[in-house]
Design a protein around this motif. Structure first.
Motif, PDB file in Angstrom:
ATOM      1  N   MET A 172       0.872  -1.119   0.158  1.00 23.87           N
ATOM      2  CA  MET A 172      -0.156  -0.098  -0.134  1.00 23.87           C
ATOM      3  C   MET A 172       0.900   1.301  -0.083  1.00 23.87           C
ATOM      4  N   THR A 173       0.502   2.324  -0.700  1.00 22.95           N
ATOM      5  CA  THR A 173       1.315   3.430  -0.835  1.00 22.95           C
ATOM      6  C   THR A 173       0.768   4.511   0.357  1.00 22.95           C
ATOM      7  N   GLU A 174       1.642   4.977   0.955  1.00 23.08           N
ATOM      8  CA  GLU A 174       1.430   5.925   2.005  1.00 23.08           C
ATOM      9  C   GLU A 174       1.029   7.369   1.563  1.00 23.08           C
ATOM     10  N   LYS A 175      -0.509   7.281   1.629  1.00 22.39           N
ATOM     11  CA  LYS A 175      -1.059   8.548   1.156  1.00 22.39           C
ATOM     12  C   LYS A 175      -2.019   9.163   2.122  1.00 22.39           C
ATOM     13  N   ARG A 176      -1.357   9.125   3.433  1.00 25.91           N
ATOM     14  CA  ARG A 176      -2.368   9.355   4.575  1.00 25.91           C
ATOM     15  C   ARG A 176      -2.730  10.875   4.838  1.00 25.91           C
ATOM     16  N   THR A 177      -3.882  11.118   4.712  1.00 26.31           N
ATOM     17  CA  THR A 177      -4.523  12.459   5.101  1.00 26.31           C
ATOM     18  C   THR A 177      -4.336  12.694   6.593  1.00 26.31           C
ATOM     19  N   GLU A 178      -3.669  13.569   7.462  1.00 26.55           N
ATOM     20  CA  GLU A 178      -3.711  13.898   8.699  1.00 26.55           C
ATOM     21  C   GLU A 178      -4.204  15.236   8.990  1.00 26.55           C
ATOM     22  N   PRO A 179      -5.659  15.481   9.305  1.00 27.93           N
ATOM     23  CA  PRO A 179      -5.965  16.484   9.519  1.00 27.93           C
ATOM     24  C   PRO A 179      -5.945  16.799  10.900  1.00 27.93           C
ATOM     25  N   THR A 180      -5.895  18.112  11.481  1.00 23.77           N
ATOM     26  CA  THR A 180      -5.425  18.381  13.074  1.00 23.77           C
ATOM     27  C   THR A 180      -6.827  18.410  13.590  1.00 23.77           C
ATOM     28  N   ASN A 181      -7.118  18.351  14.885  1.00 19.18           N
ATOM     29  CA  ASN A 181      -8.565  18.501  15.475  1.00 19.18           C
ATOM     30  C   ASN A 181      -8.945  19.700  15.191  1.00 19.18           C
ATOM     31  N   ASP A 182      -8.383  20.823  15.029  1.00 19.63           N
ATOM     32  CA  ASP A 182      -8.717  22.333  14.720  1.00 19.63           C
ATOM     33  C   ASP A 182      -9.403  21.945  13.227  1.00 19.63           C
ATOM     34  N   GLN A 183      -8.684  21.504  12.292  1.00 16.32           N
ATOM     35  CA  GLN A 183      -9.077  21.322  10.968  1.00 16.32           C
ATOM     36  C   GLN A 183     -10.358  20.686  10.820  1.00 16.32           C
ATOM     37  N   ILE A 184     -10.567  19.541  11.502  1.00 18.86           N
ATOM     38  CA  ILE A 184     -11.698  18.819  11.445  1.00 18.86           C
ATOM     39  C   ILE A 184     -12.881  19.523  11.933  1.00 18.86           C
ATOM     40  N   GLY A 185     -12.524  20.180  13.545  1.00  9.21           N
ATOM     41  CA  GLY A 185     -13.656  21.044  14.073  1.00  9.21           C
ATOM     42  C   GLY A 185     -14.045  22.227  12.915  1.00  9.21           C
ATOM     43  N   ARG A 186     -13.202  22.907  12.474  1.00 11.22           N
ATOM     44  CA  ARG A 186     -13.596  23.978  11.485  1.00 11.22           C
ATOM     45  C   ARG A 186     -14.426  23.570  10.407  1.00 11.22           C
ATOM     46  N   VAL A 187     -13.984  22.389   9.628  1.00  9.49           N
ATOM     47  CA  VAL A 187     -14.785  21.901   8.479  1.00  9.49           C
ATOM     48  C   VAL A 187     -16.321  21.407   9.041  1.00  9.49           C
ATOM     49  N   PHE A 242     -16.020   5.396  -6.095  1.00  6.52           N
ATOM     50  CA  PHE A 242     -16.803   4.121  -5.759  1.00  6.52           C
ATOM     51  C   PHE A 242     -16.538   3.110  -6.577  1.00  6.52           C
ATOM     52  N   GLU A 243     -15.485   2.296  -6.240  1.00  7.76           N
ATOM     53  CA  GLU A 243     -15.080   1.413  -7.135  1.00  7.76           C
ATOM     54  C   GLU A 243     -15.444  -0.226  -6.615  1.00  7.76           C
ATOM     55  N   ILE A 244     -15.738  -1.143  -7.097  1.00  5.56           N
ATOM     56  CA  ILE A 244     -15.894  -2.302  -6.932  1.00  5.56           C
ATOM     57  C   ILE A 244     -14.764  -2.978  -6.360  1.00  5.56           C
ATOM     58  N   HIS A 245     -13.672  -2.574  -7.057  1.00  7.28           N
ATOM     59  CA  HIS A 245     -12.396  -3.469  -6.603  1.00  7.28           C
ATOM     60  C   HIS A 245     -11.441  -2.249  -6.255  1.00  7.28           C
ATOM     61  N   THR A 246     -10.964  -2.542  -5.273  1.00  6.36           N
ATOM     62  CA  THR A 246     -10.089  -1.380  -4.903  1.00  6.36           C
ATOM     63  C   THR A 246      -8.418  -2.257  -4.659  1.00  6.36           C
ATOM     64  N   LYS A 247      -7.462  -1.980  -5.226  1.00  2.00           N
ATOM     65  CA  LYS A 247      -6.291  -2.277  -5.156  1.00  2.00           C
ATOM     66  C   LYS A 247      -5.452  -1.881  -3.967  1.00  2.00           C
ATOM     67  N   ALA A 248      -4.794  -2.543  -3.264  1.00  2.00           N
ATOM     68  CA  ALA A 248      -4.166  -2.181  -2.024  1.00  2.00           C
ATOM     69  C   ALA A 248      -3.159  -1.277  -2.253  1.00  2.00           C
ATOM     70  N   LYS A 249      -2.602  -1.153  -3.485  1.00  2.00           N
ATOM     71  CA  LYS A 249      -1.546   0.192  -3.590  1.00  2.00           C
ATOM     72  C   LYS A 249      -2.364   1.394  -3.848  1.00  2.00           C
ATOM     73  N   ASP A 250      -3.627   1.373  -4.222  1.00  2.00           N
ATOM     74  CA  ASP A 250      -4.358   2.593  -4.597  1.00  2.00           C
ATOM     75  C   ASP A 250      -5.372   2.955  -3.092  1.00  2.00           C
ATOM     76  N   ARG A 251      -5.330   2.232  -2.005  1.00  2.00           N
ATOM     77  CA  ARG A 251      -6.330   2.310  -0.939  1.00  2.00           C
ATOM     78  C   ARG A 251      -5.991   3.828  -0.079  1.00  2.00           C
ATOM     79  N   GLU A 252      -6.888   4.567   0.085  1.00  2.00           N
ATOM     80  CA  GLU A 252      -6.608   5.602   0.692  1.00  2.00           C
ATOM     81  C   GLU A 252      -6.542   5.506   2.179  1.00  2.00           C
ATOM     82  N   SER A 253      -5.765   6.210   2.950  1.00  2.00           N
ATOM     83  CA  SER A 253      -5.748   6.124   4.441  1.00  2.00           C
ATOM     84  C   SER A 253      -5.814   7.507   5.016  1.00  2.00           C
ATOM     85  N   TYR A 254      -6.346   7.771   6.317  1.00  2.00           N
ATOM     86  CA  TYR A 254      -6.354   9.049   6.944  1.00  2.00           C
ATOM     87  C   TYR A 254      -6.507   8.717   8.572  1.00  2.00           C
ATOM     88  N   SER A 255      -6.216   9.794   9.287  1.00  2.00           N
ATOM     89  CA  SER A 255      -6.215   9.523  10.628  1.00  2.00           C
ATOM     90  C   SER A 255      -7.239  10.694  10.998  1.00  2.00           C
TER      91      SER A 255
END
Length: 190
Positions: free
Chosen positions: A1-16, A78-91
């Motif tokens: 899996m490619t590291e494409k992690r989105t890491e918003p701060t608590n402030d950013q999450i709260g603002r949105v 919306f993909e029926i098949h998701t390849k591990a290398k294309d999987r999105e990740s976030y915290s």
């Protein structure tokens, strides 16, 4: 899996969340009621004091007629098949806790699958809401509480339950857990 992690701060999450709530003309009370959370918790999230868990964030997003991905600006395909290398990740706020997006595969899906990675000692928030959840523990150890019952899960164990009873879990292993979760997608007003 490619590291494409989105890491918003608590402030950013709260603002949105606050921006979306106000754009819809909803009060804290309305969002809290629809998400089955407390007004105090929603207020703390909006002020960046804490970050919602995956489950709570899904319910907040649903009450705001949107998705977590749209709120976090995570690519939503919306993909029926998701390849591990294309999987999105976030915290979501807590250091060491992160999510790998496995679905949904199509618009209107009733289940939301993901992989959650949690650090040793991490305690999830106490939750109670409509729906059901399934967890397969791939790595580590969990102490899982449902009402007054406690279940000790080790790698290879699973748990599947109705989420209308209060539940939470604690990572009790000395290593990070890898948890496969499939939960019913919350639908506001149902």
């Amino acid at each position: 899996m490619t590291e494409k992690r989105t890491e918003p701060t608590n402030d950013q999450i709260g603002r949105v969340i606050r921006r979306r709530r106000k754009a819809l003309g909803k009060t804290l009370e309305q969002v809290a009621g629809e998400a089955e959370l407390t007004v105090g918790f929603i207020s703390q999230v909006e002020r960046g004091i804490c970050a919602p868990s995956f489950s709570s964030f899904m319910r907040i997003a649903s009450s705001l007629n949107t998705s977590m991905e749209q709120l976090l600006n995570v690519r939503e395909t919306f993909e029926i098949h998701t390849k591990a290398k294309d999987r999105e990740s976030y915290s979501l706020g807590e250091a060491g806790r992160w999510y790998e997006k496995l679905g949904p595969g199509f618009s209107g899906a009733l289940f939301y699958p993901c992989i959650i990675h949690r650090p040793p000692g991490q305690v999830s928030e106490r939750m109670k809401h409509r729906g059901e959840v399934f967890c397969y523990l791939a790595e580590g150890e969990l102490e899982y509480h449902i009402g007054d019952k406690v279940y000790n899960l080790v790698a290879g164990d699973s748990i599947h339950h109705d989420t209308s009873e209060e539940h939470f879990s604690t990572v009790v292993s000395d290593t990070e857990t890898t948890e496969l979760w499939v939960s019913s997608h919350p639908i506001a007003g149902h």
